[in-house]
Design an enzyme around this catalytic site. Structure first.
Site, short mmCIF file in Angstrom:
data_model
loop_
_atom_site.label_atom_id
_atom_site.label_comp_id
_atom_site.label_asym_id
_atom_site.label_seq_id
_atom_site.Cartn_x
_atom_site.Cartn_y
_atom_site.Cartn_z
N SER A 131 10.82 0.15 -5.83
CA SER A 131 10.05 0.96 -6.77
C SER A 131 10.84 2.18 -7.21
CB SER A 131 8.75 1.42 -6.10
OG SER A 131 8.09 2.40 -6.85
N TYR A 156 4.08 5.54 0.26
CA TYR A 156 4.43 4.33 -0.49
C TYR A 156 5.93 4.30 -0.77
CZ TYR A 156 4.94 1.16 -4.45
OH TYR A 156 5.37 0.15 -5.29
#
Length: 337
Positions: A131, A156
């Site tokens: 990501s 995350y």
């Protein structure tokens, strides 16, 4: 031979499954169908996969949690696995603050289980989702895969950086060929309701107010789904060689890391204006401060993936947003019928 796709009922995973089926591959999809996003949407995505022309027996779906290694191994017993596209994960920056253990299970234990599957089955290539969140609040724009990413500002992001490190260890120890892909703000048909593009569109069409953070002073590298899928398949078809040379991201093992973005940092205000134009109505706005874990800007440097794979995004948001809104209107009407 089989290609495993995790997150098959997810946004990106469902598109990848459909494209692989179109080119004649045998695909085994895995998803736990959790309720972080609407389960009905996930079933609709699966129906779209099964509706591909000529799909026949080329798509098999397993409803299971890949963080459960016993269930994973039992489901795939007897499968001859060529490659793995590991897109499944617990998504969302802000939700990681509310429910951190879900991220440890899916993004850490789950990633390890897929690495073990790749190792024990000696797969040709494991492509996995990272990501743009790993870059945190770095002021060095555009983000380059060569720069340090040691300061995540959300759990995350920390799990995605951890996935990259685990993958590097398996590439080094077991020579497992891998490619990690750092996705930048993906949008398009079959998208995610927790993302701004979906939320803004839905609320504007409904005449409800949208929440605009940091006075709209944010930039994102919005990337259309078709460009993302093109990059994933290009990576899948080109496993990194085990030749000792330095790869994208710095590894000397068979492990590369690439950015996949649109190579444009677009102002949030431009996104809102394009959605308003496509919807034919103005947004009602509620101004909010920046949220914890969020970043002011993302911007992908694509030098490495352009050099190695010839990847070039072709869909600016001026084109992609009208396509998205057209799809969303149709899907919304279908669900309401």
């Amino acid at each position: 031979m089989t290609i495993i796709v995790t997150g098959a009922a997810g946004f990106i995973g469902s598109h990848v499954c459909r494209h692989l089926i179109r080119r004649g591959e045998h695909v085994v999809g895995i998803d736990n169908l959790n309720n972080y996003n609407p389960v009905a949407l996930k079933h609709d995505r699966l129906s779209a996969i099964r509706g591909e022309e000529g799909v026949g027996g080329r798509f098999v779906f397993h409803h299971l949690d890949f963080a459960d290694h016993e269930a994973l191994e039992a489901a795939l017993a007897g499968e001859s696995i060529e490659s793995i596209v590991h897109l499944g994960a617990q998504a969302g920056v802000r939700y990681s603050i509310q429910n951190p253990r879900a991220y440890a299970a899916s993004n850490l234990v789950g990633h390890l289980n897929m690495l073990e599957l790749g190792r024990t089955r000696q797969v040709k290539h494991l492509v996995y989702a990272s990501s743009s969140s790993v870059y945190g609040t770095s002021p060095d724009l555009p983000f380059r895969v060569e720069q340090r990413v040691d300061f995540p500002i959300s759990l995350y992001a920390a799990t995605k950086k951890s996935d990259e490190l685990m993958s590097e260890s398996y590439a080094h120890l077991y020579r497992l060929p891998q490619t990690g892909l750092r996705f930048f703000t993906v949008y398009g048909p079959w998208g995610r309701p927790d993302m701004a593009v979906w939320g803004f569109t839905d609320k504007i069409l409904s005449g409800e107010p949208i929440e605009v953070y940091n006075g709209g002073n944010m930039r994102r590298d919005f990337t259309y789904i078709d460009d993302i899928v093109t990059g994933i398949l290009a990576a899948l078809d080109s496993p990194p060689p085990d030749d000792g040379a330095e790869k994208a991201g710095g590894s000397h093992s068979p492990h590369r890391i690439y950015n996949i973005g649109n190579n444009r940092a677009e102002e949030l205000e431009k996104l809102i204006a394009l959605i308003e134009q496509a919807c034919g109505r103005k947004a009602i706005r509620i101004e909010k401060p920046m949220q914890p874990g969020d970043v002011p800007a993302t911007y992908a440097d694509l030098t490495a993936i352009q050099r190695d794979l010839g990847f070039q995004p072709t869909t600016p948001i001026d084109v992609g947003i009208p396509l998205w809104v057209e799809w969303y209107r149709g899907y919304r009407a279908q669900r309401a019928a």
